[in-house]
Design an enzyme around this catalytic site. Structure first.
Site, PDB file in Angstrom:
ATOM      1  N   LYS A 157      -2.676 105.226  46.491  1.00  0.00           N
ATOM      2  CA  LYS A 157      -1.730 106.327  46.331  1.00  0.00           C
ATOM      3  C   LYS A 157      -1.896 106.914  44.936  1.00  0.00           C
ATOM      4  O   LYS A 157      -2.135 106.189  43.957  1.00  0.00           O
ATOM      5  CB  LYS A 157      -0.308 105.809  46.547  1.00  0.00           C
ATOM      6  N   MET A 206       7.238 112.742  44.291  1.00  0.00           N
ATOM      7  CA  MET A 206       7.250 111.593  45.205  1.00  0.00           C
ATOM      8  C   MET A 206       8.653 111.272  45.713  1.00  0.00           C
ATOM      9  O   MET A 206       8.862 110.245  46.343  1.00  0.00           O
ATOM     10  CB  MET A 206       6.635 110.338  44.562  1.00  0.00           C
ATOM     11  N   SER A 232       6.559 109.249  50.773  1.00  0.00           N
ATOM     12  CA  SER A 232       5.686 109.960  49.855  1.00  0.00           C
ATOM     13  C   SER A 232       4.236 109.458  49.824  1.00  0.00           C
ATOM     14  O   SER A 232       3.387 110.033  49.148  1.00  0.00           O
ATOM     15  CB  SER A 232       6.260 109.874  48.435  1.00  0.00           C
ATOM     16  N   GLY A 254      12.421 104.481  49.496  1.00  0.00           N
ATOM     17  CA  GLY A 254      13.406 104.918  50.477  1.00  0.00           C
ATOM     18  C   GLY A 254      12.799 105.018  51.865  1.00  0.00           C
ATOM     19  O   GLY A 254      13.421 105.531  52.789  1.00  0.00           O
ATOM     20  N   GLY A 255      11.554 104.537  51.970  1.00  0.00           N
ATOM     21  CA  GLY A 255      10.825 104.621  53.227  1.00  0.00           C
ATOM     22  C   GLY A 255       9.431 105.185  53.044  1.00  0.00           C
ATOM     23  O   GLY A 255       8.750 105.515  54.017  1.00  0.00           O
ATOM     24  N   SER A 256       8.967 105.295  51.803  1.00  0.00           N
ATOM     25  CA  SER A 256       7.737 106.030  51.495  1.00  0.00           C
ATOM     26  C   SER A 256       6.454 105.345  51.944  1.00  0.00           C
ATOM     27  O   SER A 256       5.392 105.965  51.940  1.00  0.00           O
ATOM     28  CB  SER A 256       7.655 106.309  49.989  1.00  0.00           C
TER      29      SER A 256
END
Length: 595
Positions: A157, A206, A232, A254-256
């Site tokens: 990433k 992000m 993200s 948060g779920g990226s």
């Protein structure tokens, strides 16, 4: 003319110059010149940003051309290499052939470089090529000891630091600042024989589940260009699903990791925070600790995630970052065949699951029950409290000031436009809007209220204590039911492009486990059916508000797209989370094979 004078402060200027006799035309000229100066300054600043963006884009194109040239040279020397024989293997199969010498790291690296370039042409998922991978390849072949990831190409990433490469987080202001050293995770990957070779795209800051920024543009979904790959870790999800990488590293606040994995049809793990090191991995909101962030792996199957975690949780990691608990990977837990006692829920009571989300849970539960596992109903306690007071109250504790400071000198991408505009509103205006909206749109009203910030250190400490209290409450409920793990909905199917930035509230299924700091992962179990799509037409949501309407619209047209479930364990039991993920993967793959 009078209107221009009023707008630019004619009366104010005459008060400031009481002894100077100037006629209206002169003052108007001065004020117009002043206004023109402001506009010119803005134009020049925007021009400066555009130059930095153009330079970054040119740099990316040069590196991608360098990557193409390297692949071309290799193919000229080795014209008989069959790419499919490499690309079709799972990570475990590929690793075995590399370890035994059947395949060479050179063949594998250049094969994946070529495939990554092909995927990028369609999806725009790469931001950077790491030419150092060729030098690392040469050094790797001289080593006597082979690490657990020997010869495995790995994608990163964009915000993972790699020496002499930029980690922009999708922000123009971060361009031109190359990293001085590799991040800890990159160092550990190298020590285990892995070869980082590309970096992948992220949304601006992000802090979005979308996939675009003003520097490198928009990353597309690997199956449907009208859909988002999620965020993200957008580029990772798209690249891996497209076959351009066999293993990637993402991050999740948060779920990226989990949302791109479920959208794109791959697997992703958000480990317990502090299981892996964040050193050398820049984040847009440093110091925001209420909602925990994690680094974690993304891959095509669960065994790949387990191999990555096994490789990273080593002495080298604990030496480079002594703040981490020295917990090696527990193979005994992961390999266990003991039946599991699984808590489950189809809804968290805050956001109504889409028909395909609900079916994914029901279908997976039935398959796991047939495999001998026990299921116990579970309900998420105080979901609204968690969403507003803990999650939103945590990430917006500063009243969006940090985000505003990041973006005020940027060109704003559409995925951040909504939040950025909110950051300009004074707190009293947002509270007034919240009050006015509360009768008709209570969720949106509470959201606006939370963007005003905590207000004081004392209140921030109370909020931290509230998070701990909620964690204890959740764990007590878990233990009272004697659960091993939980099976619950993953956010899916993929949203339409540019819609994720306004759907923050409907991702409560994922950010719950950032608030709790529980390990959580997503596994693809099926695809959206025509029946799911038909049922979606009746979807209204629990609140019948803007978020419910937008969610329905955003997931329309999803037939054939992946759907997933989420697997959860208690803190530091990441291997048990992976164990459930593996069980889910096994039963659902067998079911799909037979139907």
């Amino acid at each position: 003319m009078q209107r221009i004078q009023d707008m630019l402060g004619y009366e104010r200027l005459t008060q400031l110059l009481p002894t100077t006799k100037l006629d209206g035309r002169v003052i108007t000229a001065i004020l117009c010149g002043f206004g023109a100066g402001i506009l010119l300054r803005k134009w020049l600043f925007r021009r400066q940003l555009q130059k930095k963006i153009a330079k970054a884009q040119e740099q990316r194109e040069r590196l991608l051309e360098q990557m193409k040239a390297a692949v071309h040279r290799f193919k000229q020397k080795h014209p008989d290499i069959r790419a499919e024989s490499i690309l079709s293997l799972s990570l475990l199969e590929l690793s075995e052939k590399l370890q035994e010498g059947t395949f060479s790291p050179e063949n594998v690296l250049y094969t994946y470089m070529e495939q990554a370039l092909k995927v990028n042409e369609e999806l725009n998922c790469l931001t950077d090529f790491i030419p150092d991978c060729e030098e690392q390849l040469r050094e790797l072949q001289k080593r006597k000891e082979k690490g657990l990831l020997y010869g495995i190409p790995v994608s990163l990433k964009e915000h993972y630091d790699y020496k002499n490469h930029v980690s922009s987080c999708g922000l123009v202001s971060f361009l031109g600042i190359p990293a001085k050293d590799d991040s800890v995770i990159v160092k550990v990957l190298k020590s285990q024989g892995a070869i980082p070779f590309v970096k992948t795209n992220v949304p601006q800051t992000m802090l979005s589940y979308d996939s675009s920024n003003v520097i490198f543009g928009k990353t597309l979904h690997p199956q449907n260009p009208k859909k988002s790959p999620g965020g993200s870790s957008s580029g990772e999800g798209a690249l891996i699903a497209g076959g351009g990488s066999i293993l990637g590293l993402g991050s999740d606040v948060g779920g990226s990791i989990r949302i791109p994995s479920s959208f794109c049809g791959i697997c992703g793990l958000k480990p317990t925070a502090s299981r892996l090191s964040f050193l050398g991995t820049p984040v847009p909101l440093p110091g925001m600790d209420t909602v925990t962030a994690s680094l974690g792996p993304m891959a095509r199957d669960v065994d790949s995630l387990a191999l990555c975690m096994r490789s990273l949780l080593c002495e080298e990691l604990f030496h480079l970052d002594p703040s981490l608990p020295p917990l090696s990977f527990n193979d005994e837990v992961y390999a266990s065949s003991k039946p599991l006692r699984i808590g489950y829920y189809e809804s968290d009571g805050f956001s109504q699951p889409t028909p395909s989300m609900k079916r994914a849970i029901q279908q997976t539960k039935q398959l796991l029950e047939k495999a001998g596992h026990e299921f116990i109903p579970f309900s998420v306690p105080r979901t609204e409290h968690m969403v507003y007071e803990l999650f939103l109250g945590g990430i917006f504790a500063d009243g969006i000031e940090t985000l505003h400071d990041l973006l005020k000198n940027e060109m704003i991408d559409p995925c951040m436009r909504y939040l950025f505009r909110l950051s300009y509103f004074p707190a009293f205006v947002k509270r007034l809007l919240s009050f006015l909206l509360k009768p008709m749109f209570p969720r949106l009203a509470k959201f606006l209220d939370k963007t005003c910030g905590i207000g004081s250190v004392k209140k921030l400490w109370k909020q931290h204590d509230a998070v701990k209290t909620y964690q204890c409450e959740f764990i007590d409920k878990w233990k009272s039911l004697e659960l091993d793990v939980i099976l619950c909905p993953a956010v899916c199917p993929a949203f339409n492009l540019a819609s994720s930035g306004i759907l923050l509230g409907v991702t409560s299924y994922t950010f719950l486990y950032n608030v709790l700091n529980f390990p959580a992962g997503t596994v693809t179990v099926d695809t959206v059916t025509e029946e799911d799509e038909e049922k979606l037409k009746q979807y209204q949501g629990y609140y019948h508000d803007f978020w419910d309407t937008q969610l329905r619209k955003s997931v329309e047209g999803g037939v054939g797209l992946p759907i997933a479930v989420q697997c959860v364990a208690l803190p530091w039991q990441d291997e048990l989370c992976l164990r459930l993920m593996k069980e889910v993967e096994t039963v659902t793959r067998e079911w799909r094979r037979r139907r």
